[in-house]
Enzyme design. Structure first.
Site, PDB file in Angstrom:
ATOM      1  N   TRP A   1     -10.986  59.896   7.990  1.00 24.21           N
ATOM      2  CA  TRP A   1     -10.670  58.464   8.041  1.00 24.21           C
ATOM      3  C   TRP A   1     -10.061  58.001   6.721  1.00 24.21           C
ATOM      4  CZ3 TRP A   1     -12.182  54.353   5.019  1.00 24.21           C
ATOM      5  CH2 TRP A   1     -11.928  53.059   5.525  1.00 24.21           C
ATOM      6  N   HIS A   2     -10.576  58.591   5.627  1.00 25.61           N
ATOM      7  CA  HIS A   2     -10.125  58.171   4.305  1.00 25.61           C
ATOM      8  C   HIS A   2      -8.697  58.572   4.017  1.00 25.61           C
ATOM      9  CE1 HIS A   2     -14.369  57.339   3.520  1.00 25.61           C
ATOM     10  NE2 HIS A   2     -13.942  56.603   2.513  1.00 25.61           N
ATOM     11  N   GLY A   3      -8.240  59.621   4.627  1.00 29.36           N
ATOM     12  CA  GLY A   3      -6.856  60.006   4.368  1.00 29.36           C
ATOM     13  C   GLY A   3      -6.453  61.221   5.144  1.00 29.36           C
ATOM     14  N   SER A  13     -15.453  61.023   9.002  1.00 29.17           N
ATOM     15  CA  SER A  13     -15.393  59.991   7.966  1.00 29.17           C
ATOM     16  C   SER A  13     -14.444  60.404   6.841  1.00 29.17           C
ATOM     17  CB  SER A  13     -16.812  59.750   7.435  1.00 29.17           C
ATOM     18  OG  SER A  13     -16.778  59.321   6.109  1.00 29.17           O
ATOM     19  N   PHE A  48      -5.759  53.474   2.836  1.00 32.84           N
ATOM     20  CA  PHE A  48      -6.481  53.934   4.012  1.00 32.84           C
ATOM     21  C   PHE A  48      -6.229  52.990   5.200  1.00 32.84           C
ATOM     22  CE2 PHE A  48      -7.831  56.748   1.060  1.00 32.84           C
ATOM     23  CZ  PHE A  48      -8.772  56.320   0.167  1.00 32.84           C
TER      24      PHE A  48
END
Lengths: 332, 472
Positions: free
Chosen positions: B323-325, B320, B472
């Site tokens: 996923w954000h960056g 996770s 994102f």
């Protein structure tokens, strides 16, 4: 009788309440209606008054100038508020003069190239006048400035900015100063008249000539290297001046007149060696125009009021008219 | 096309005028949605449309193939996941991978450096790939029958209100809604208008006024040496990211209501959480539930023992974070939250503290402080900067309040005061108090307050513009 009065007033009160309840059912319409009411209330807080061309259109107009000028004026807000091309043209009648200054403008590569493009290549006498202060020679001003902001806009955004400028000006947000004035219950009006030649005639009521000086005194010495004089920016500007001279473009520079104390404070905080810069500027072929800052009146400590802007414009035009062309002879 | 732009307002007004006519039939409803969504998405860059088309076609046909050839459905699922994750890997993570490879190569003494690809990151790729994957995974699991109509599928995938920054809507929720003509009621329109107005207020008045201060603090060459300053800056960032992201989600939900669709709640006052577990049930709910259902539970969840449960939780959180960056700071942020959750599971500290007088308030305060510390990694440019800032924050002997007055600028007063009032209103559950609930004035004052909010979005708008989660 007393009971009747109470009954009557209760009936009247419940009538108002039921009317309000009924109105509350039309809640969407009521929301939009109250939005209009608040719009009018908040509009009354505006103390920044705009005349002439709409701001969005004004900046897009500047970007569209291309090969139309004999003389271009460059720099930051002190130049776009401080120099009137029309007034300069009264003393240099054969020249087409445009004020190409932008907010917080630094002398970046892209801006210097854009300046050249505004000049008409076939003009008999091509002149660039640079209003140079220490902030225009910092990395911060080169990276974040008005020219970059507007030139970096997507084509669609530019269209909106240009053609919807007039209706959109009614929807511009309140400035921090307007909010501050409201909170402190202070009446301070700021007027701006946007001219088609790139000058923004501006004045304040009441004036506060000590404002920027007080702010400068309070600020601690700068530690951010992006906010002090950048040798790279300075070297690039000097090289560009030399290049322009080789292209037979006359280059004039001057320090925008901010008053002795503010000038000293700014030089100190940004570590600006003004004399050393002027020497290099003239060695590269530029001509420095010396003016006495005490001859001009600033409404906020930094920016000239309309009368002083016209005076400065006249004075610079006369100096340019009287000055000999620099060493490389110019064929006219 | 950003929500907070003149172009979008014009686009939506034009859309909603024709929508009541075209939504009556399935085919016109879907095609109109696809055309409008394509216009909306292509406004950024028309090339992005080819990627979403390709990605969507892979999943549409993979789902159909799963139904027709169920013996190979696992392979079709693999194709779908590879297609989606592959496009993410290429556009979002390729340069991150190259940079790390170069770093390792440099460490091992190799001179040659692989050049970066510098591909443009398509807006919203992280959102629509996850939305698309949820469709094929749900078909695989038998929770959903695949749609045979590509227009139906693309209307779901590309629906413009939630296309670029969520909420991530499950196919099981939205596909059935798309099969119906959902005329809007006055209640829908009212709730939609409230959400849109609150969303814009949170984004343009609160988040955009805080952005310049936060950016200046993090962009400074030398961080200010003041604990007080950094606690305030991180608090401002916490407010900024919440208002920015939840504002977008609120606008998306509000637009959906005006169109006759219900999108899930994505943010449920996360800063009023009394534990980290509760926080993750209230923050970006659509993403955390996606990871729970498609990563954590398939790994086994907490069903296979305590250690395995922790391991699965850490894996889910780290993915996770990534996923954000494409940066190690996001992984660091996620790792910190995983650590918080592990400690919380082991010690059960919220349940113990809540028994004390004022325990709930104490839990909320502790949770908020832990979340603030996590945001340092999320926002920092590098691990080095994050550790320096945390060091300043916990150097409590050096509060140095002199740096603070510059932060409390006048244009922040109204956004902060309004936001705090709203939070107190929710925290104390004032809407259920009899003096408010039974008041005859409420029905009249609510629209009035909404009108003030709408006007405030114009007059107190901040200078920042892009939604944070677009990156994102």
């Amino acid at each position: 009788m007393f009971d009747t009065d109470i009954t009557k007033s209760s009936a009247a009160g419940s009538g108002i309440l039921s009317k309000l309840k009924h109105l509350g059912r039309e809640r969407i319409a009521l929301a939009f209606g109250s939005a209009v009411m608040f719009f009018l209330i908040f509009s009354s807080l505006r103390t920044n008054y705009i005349q002439g061309i709409s701001p969005g259109r004004f900046w897009m107009m500047k970007l569209s100038w291309c090969e139309c000028a004999d003389m271009v004026l460059a720099g930051n807000s002190r130049v776009y508020r401080g120099l009137s091309p029309a007034q300069m043209q009264n003393h240099l009648p054969s020249m087409r003069i445009y004020n190409y200054a932008f907010s917080g403008q630094g002398f970046s590569d892209s801006y210097l190239q854009a300046l050249e493009k505004v000049l008409d290549k076939n003009a008999p006498r091509k002149i660039i006048v640079l209003g140079i202060g220490p902030h225009a020679l910092t990395k911060n001003s080169v990276e974040k400035n008005g020219y970059q902001k507007y030139a970096g806009m997507a084509f669609r955004e530019r269209l909106v900015c240009r053609y919807l400028a007039y209706p959109l000006r009614w929807f511009r947000p309140l400035s921090p100063r307007e909010i501050q004035n409201f909170i402190h219950w202070k009446v301070e009006k700021f007027y701006q008249h946007f001219h088609a030649d790139g000058w923004i005639e501006s004045w304040m009521e009441p004036e506060d000539p000590q404002r920027d000086i007080s702010l400068a005194r309070k600020k601690p010495p700068l530690t951010d290297p992006n906010r002090i004089i950048s040798q790279t920016v300075m070297d690039n500007l000097i090289e560009t001046v030399a290049k322009w001279r080789a292209l037979e473009i006359e280059v004039y520079g001057f320090r925008t007149p901010v008053g002795a104390e503010l000038s000293k404070l700014q030089n100190y905080k940004t570590k600006y060696d003004e004399e050393g810069f002027i020497e290099r500027f003239e060695e590269a072929g530029g001509k420095w125009l010396s003016i006495n800052p005490d001859d001009y009146h600033r409404y906020d400590g930094s920016h000239l009021n309309p009368e002083s802007a016209l005076t400065l414009s006249r004075d610079l035009a006369r100096l340019i008219k009287e000055s000999d062309p620099p060493d490389n002879k110019i064929k006219r | 096309m950003r929500f907070n732009s003149v172009a979008f307002i014009g686009f939506f007004l034009a859309f909603i005028v024709v929508w009541p006519i075209l939504r009556r039939r399935n085919s016109s409803r879907w095609i109109y949605l696809i055309v409008a969504s394509s216009f909306f998405y292509g406004w950024w860059d028309y090339r992005f449309l080819f990627l979403i088309l390709a990605s969507g076609l892979i999943d549409f046909f993979a789902a159909l193939a799963m139904e027709r050839r169920s013996e190979y459905k696992k392979w079709f699922l693999v194709v779908s996941i590879c297609g989606n994750v592959g496009s993410l890997a290429l556009f979002k993570y390729l340069d991150f991978f190259i940079m790390n490879l170069n770093y390792v190569g440099d460490f091992l003494g190799f001179d040659a450096e692989i050049p970066l690809a510098r591909l443009i990151l398509p807006v919203g790729i992280s959102f629509y790939t996850f939305q698309s994957m949820s469709y094929t995974i749900d078909v695989y699991r038998g929770k959903l029958n695949p749609t045979r109509n590509p227009f139906h599928f693309f209307a779901y995938l590309a629906m413009f209100p939630q296309l670029v920054a969520g909420p991530i809507v499950r196919a099981t929720d939205l596909l059935p809604q798309l099969m119906r003509n959902n005329p809007t009621t006055e209640e829908n329109r009212w709730q939609g208008l409230r959400l849109i107005a609150y969303g814009y207020f949170k984004k343009v008045v609160v988040a955009d006024n805080l952005a310049p201060l936060v950016n200046a603090a993090f962009d400074a060459q030398t961080p200010v040496d003041s604990a007080g300053y950094w606690w305030v800056i991180i608090f401002f960032f916490a407010l900024q990211i919440y208002c920015d992201f939840s504002g977008y989600s609120d606008i998306a939900r509000g637009l959906g209501k005006w169109m006759g669709f219900e999108f899930p709640v994505n943010f449920d006052h996360p800063y009023l959480s009394g534990s980290l577990r509760e926080f993750w049930g209230r923050w970006h709910v659509s993403l955390s539930s996606w990871f729970r259902d498609y990563v954590y539970i398939p790994l086994g969840g907490s069903r296979k023992g305590t250690c395995t449960g922790h391991r699965n939780m850490w894996i889910t959180m780290l993915i996770s974070g990534l996923w954000h960056g494409a940066a190690w700071t996001f992984v660091g942020w996620a790792a910190l939250h995983a650590l918080y959750l592990s400690i919380e599971r082991l010690t059960q500290w919220p349940k113990r503290l809540i028994r004390l007088p004022g325990g709930r308030h104490l839990c909320v305060a502790i949770t908020f402080i832990l979340v603030l510390c996590g945001w340092v990694f999320f926002r920092a440019r590098s691990f080095t900067q994050a550790t320096v800032i945390l060091g300043e924050m916990f150097n409590l002997g050096h509060m140095n309040f002199k740096a603070l007055p510059d932060l409390f600028q006048v244009q922040l007063l109204i956004p902060l005061a309004t936001w705090l009032t709203g939070q107190v209103y929710v925290y104390l559950n004032l809407s259920e108090q009899p003096f408010i609930k039974n008041s005859p004035w409420v029905g009249f004052l609510r629209p009035l307050a909404l009108g003030a909010i709408i006007a405030a979005c114009i007059f107190f708008k901040g200078p920042g513009s892009t939604f944070i989660y677009f990156q994102f």
